[in-house]
Scaffold this motif. Structure first.
Motif, mmCIF file in Angstrom:
data_model
loop_
_atom_site.group_PDB
_atom_site.id
_atom_site.type_symbol
_atom_site.label_atom_id
_atom_site.label_comp_id
_atom_site.label_asym_id
_atom_site.label_seq_id
_atom_site.Cartn_x
_atom_site.Cartn_y
_atom_site.Cartn_z
ATOM 1 N N ALA A 105 8.694 -2.668 -10.174
ATOM 2 C CA ALA A 105 7.332 -2.235 -9.867
ATOM 3 C C ALA A 105 6.309 -3.121 -10.567
ATOM 4 O O ALA A 105 6.516 -3.532 -11.712
ATOM 5 C CB ALA A 105 7.137 -0.790 -10.311
ATOM 6 N N ALA A 106 5.209 -3.411 -9.898
ATOM 7 C CA ALA A 106 4.121 -4.167 -10.526
ATOM 8 C C ALA A 106 3.136 -3.236 -11.211
ATOM 9 O O ALA A 106 2.501 -3.609 -12.196
ATOM 10 C CB ALA A 106 3.395 -5.015 -9.491
ATOM 11 N N CYS A 107 2.980 -2.014 -10.690
ATOM 12 C CA CYS A 107 1.987 -1.086 -11.219
ATOM 13 C C CYS A 107 2.551 -0.284 -12.395
ATOM 14 O O CYS A 107 3.728 0.102 -12.394
ATOM 15 C CB CYS A 107 1.536 -0.136 -10.110
ATOM 16 S SG CYS A 107 0.137 0.900 -10.605
ATOM 17 N N HIS A 108 1.699 -0.006 -13.360
ATOM 18 C CA HIS A 108 2.113 0.790 -14.523
ATOM 19 C C HIS A 108 2.507 2.213 -14.145
ATOM 20 O O HIS A 108 3.150 2.910 -14.922
ATOM 21 C CB HIS A 108 1.016 0.788 -15.599
ATOM 22 C CG HIS A 108 -0.182 1.593 -15.223
ATOM 23 N ND1 HIS A 108 -1.169 1.099 -14.392
ATOM 24 C CD2 HIS A 108 -0.547 2.844 -15.537
ATOM 25 C CE1 HIS A 108 -2.097 2.019 -14.234
ATOM 26 N NE2 HIS A 108 -1.745 3.096 -14.923
ATOM 27 N N THR A 109 2.139 2.656 -12.926
ATOM 28 C CA THR A 109 2.506 4.000 -12.473
ATOM 29 C C THR A 109 3.928 4.053 -11.919
ATOM 30 O O THR A 109 4.440 5.128 -11.621
ATOM 31 C CB THR A 109 1.554 4.484 -11.368
ATOM 32 O OG1 THR A 109 1.705 3.626 -10.227
ATOM 33 C CG2 THR A 109 0.109 4.484 -11.844
ATOM 34 N N GLY A 110 4.540 2.875 -11.755
ATOM 35 C CA GLY A 110 5.879 2.806 -11.185
ATOM 36 C C GLY A 110 5.888 2.454 -9.709
ATOM 37 O O GLY A 110 6.949 2.283 -9.113
ATOM 38 N N ASP A 111 4.689 2.348 -9.095
ATOM 39 C CA ASP A 111 4.595 1.936 -7.691
ATOM 40 C C ASP A 111 4.835 0.434 -7.579
ATOM 41 O O ASP A 111 4.587 -0.320 -8.515
ATOM 42 C CB ASP A 111 3.217 2.273 -7.109
ATOM 43 C CG ASP A 111 3.021 3.767 -6.875
ATOM 44 O OD1 ASP A 111 4.027 4.492 -6.724
ATOM 45 O OD2 ASP A 111 1.857 4.199 -6.859
ATOM 46 N N ARG A 112 5.287 0.025 -6.413
ATOM 47 C CA ARG A 112 5.539 -1.397 -6.163
ATOM 48 C C ARG A 112 4.270 -2.219 -6.400
ATOM 49 O O ARG A 112 4.321 -3.273 -7.009
ATOM 50 C CB ARG A 112 6.045 -1.586 -4.725
ATOM 51 C CG ARG A 112 6.120 -3.016 -4.242
ATOM 52 C CD ARG A 112 7.229 -3.797 -4.874
ATOM 53 N NE ARG A 112 7.203 -5.187 -4.378
ATOM 54 C CZ ARG A 112 7.784 -6.174 -4.958
ATOM 55 N NH1 ARG A 112 8.462 -5.983 -6.059
ATOM 56 N NH2 ARG A 112 7.724 -7.388 -4.450
ATOM 57 N N ASP A 118 -3.484 4.757 -2.969
ATOM 58 C CA ASP A 118 -4.772 5.392 -2.733
ATOM 59 C C ASP A 118 -5.587 4.587 -1.719
ATOM 60 O O ASP A 118 -6.601 3.989 -2.044
ATOM 61 C CB ASP A 118 -5.541 5.522 -4.048
ATOM 62 C CG ASP A 118 -6.725 6.468 -3.951
ATOM 63 O OD1 ASP A 118 -6.849 7.191 -2.940
ATOM 64 O OD2 ASP A 118 -7.543 6.477 -4.896
ATOM 65 N N VAL A 119 -5.113 4.583 -0.482
ATOM 66 C CA VAL A 119 -5.805 3.851 0.594
ATOM 67 C C VAL A 119 -7.002 4.671 1.037
ATOM 68 O O VAL A 119 -6.877 5.861 1.360
ATOM 69 C CB VAL A 119 -4.848 3.575 1.777
ATOM 70 C CG1 VAL A 119 -5.581 2.878 2.897
ATOM 71 C CG2 VAL A 119 -3.658 2.750 1.302
ATOM 72 N N LEU A 120 -8.167 4.067 1.041
ATOM 73 C CA LEU A 120 -9.402 4.758 1.398
ATOM 74 C C LEU A 120 -9.581 4.776 2.915
ATOM 75 O O LEU A 120 -9.253 3.797 3.593
ATOM 76 C CB LEU A 120 -10.593 4.073 0.728
ATOM 77 C CG LEU A 120 -10.528 3.962 -0.793
ATOM 78 C CD1 LEU A 120 -11.731 3.194 -1.315
ATOM 79 C CD2 LEU A 120 -10.429 5.332 -1.441
ATOM 80 N N PRO A 121 -10.153 5.874 3.429
ATOM 81 C CA PRO A 121 -10.354 5.962 4.892
ATOM 82 C C PRO A 121 -11.501 5.060 5.357
ATOM 83 O O PRO A 121 -12.504 4.922 4.651
ATOM 84 C CB PRO A 121 -10.692 7.436 5.116
ATOM 85 C CG PRO A 121 -11.282 7.886 3.804
ATOM 86 C CD PRO A 121 -10.590 7.088 2.742
ATOM 87 N N LEU A 122 -11.326 4.469 6.501
ATOM 88 C CA LEU A 122 -12.387 3.661 7.119
ATOM 89 C C LEU A 122 -13.172 4.522 8.092
ATOM 90 O O LEU A 122 -12.607 5.407 8.757
ATOM 91 C CB LEU A 122 -11.778 2.476 7.866
ATOM 92 C CG LEU A 122 -11.018 1.467 7.032
ATOM 93 C CD1 LEU A 122 -10.367 0.425 7.937
ATOM 94 C CD2 LEU A 122 -11.933 0.804 6.023
#
Length: 124
Positions: A105-112, A118-122
């Motif tokens: 994982a690259a993120c400190h949260t364990g996510d890749r 947290d994708v924001l809506p368009l």
């Protein structure tokens, strides 16, 4: 560890490279880490001259932690190492693109990546 980023010119960074950098007032440059073979954007870190020098010479990403006020080598504690494949400076000299081979994982949260949770809506 250091408590403030190294001052420009106080490291072993090639002076020709250092002269091209446009740093923030606190001496930092944003460094975008990208998976070298897929183009996946992994994370954003901060580098000063010393962190960039270490990254270029060791083949491992070294960042300046603004929250801890110290250098950190990605993966030293987590095992999620970034092996550097290429470092590029943008056309303005104010952002680095570090192409890496990310282990784990690259993120400190364990996510890749730091950008997939947290994708924001368009607007439609």
């Amino acid at each position: 560890m250091s408590t403030t980023p190294a001052a420009p010119g106080s490291t072993a960074l090639d002076p020709a490279i250092a002269a091209r950098l446009k740093r923030t007032p606190d001496g930092l440059l944003p460094a975008v880490a990208q998976q070298h073979d897929t183009g996946e954007v992994l994370m954003l870190g901060w580098m000063d001259d010393e962190a960039l020098h270490r990254t270029l010479t060791t083949g491992r990403c070294t960042y300046w932690s603004r929250s801890r006020s110290e250098y950190w080598v990605k993966g030293d504690t987590s095992g999620h190492v970034q092996h550097v494949k290429q470092v590029a400076l943008d056309c303005d000299g104010d952002t680095l693109l570090v192409k890496v081979d990310q282990v784990g994982a690259a993120c400190h949260t364990g996510d890749r990546t730091c950008f997939d949770a947290d994708v924001l809506p368009l607007a439609q």
